[in-house]
Design a protein around this motif. Structure first.
Motif: not given
Length: 125
Positions: A53-56, A63-67, A70-75, A104-114
């Motif tokens: 997630l940090d790399q992506l 910035t946005t929920v859509a962003d 997209a990062v969660a989908a790429k992950a 254990l994952t400290n990234n705001p994208v993880v909530k969407i990735l869950t």
């Protein structure tokens, strides 16, 4: 009429009767209910997901929920394309569940990735 009394003495840190699970409760559950090997598995998978997630996040905006979606989908794409990573993540999900890996994952994208990780777990069973 008096309120019914609920005996929580046998409940795991009272989570069964709580509407909101707090980070401290999950951390306590991880430390108390998992073997050292399971904790290691969870930590390794969380580190792998965090790194991904940090790399992506360096390449794509979050910035946005859509962003973030997209990062969660790429992950998820990257996890599925790397058998070693996928195996590690699946093992961690089976050991501790999605909530433990998320905590254990400290990234705001993880909530969407869950939910995506949950579907990966469901497919892996």
């Amino acid at each position: 009429m008096s309120e019914p009394k609920i005996d929580q003495s046998q409940a795991s840190i009272g989570v069964a009767f709580s509407k909101n699970i707090k980070a401290e409760q999950i951390a306590a559950t991880i430390n108390n209910n998992y073997s050292p090997e399971q904790r290691q598995t969870l930590a390794e998978a969380a580190k792998e997901i965090q790194h991904l997630l940090d790399q992506l996040s360096q390449t794509y905006p979050t910035t946005t929920v859509a962003d973030k979606s997209a990062v969660a989908a790429k992950a998820m794409e990257k996890i599925e394309k790397q058998p070693d990573v996928k195996k590690k993540v699946l093992k961690a999900l089976k050991a501790g569940g999605v909530a433990a890996v998320m905590e254990l994952t400290n990234n705001p994208v993880v909530k969407i990735l869950t939910p995506m990780l949950q579907s990966l777990l469901d497919e892996g069973e």
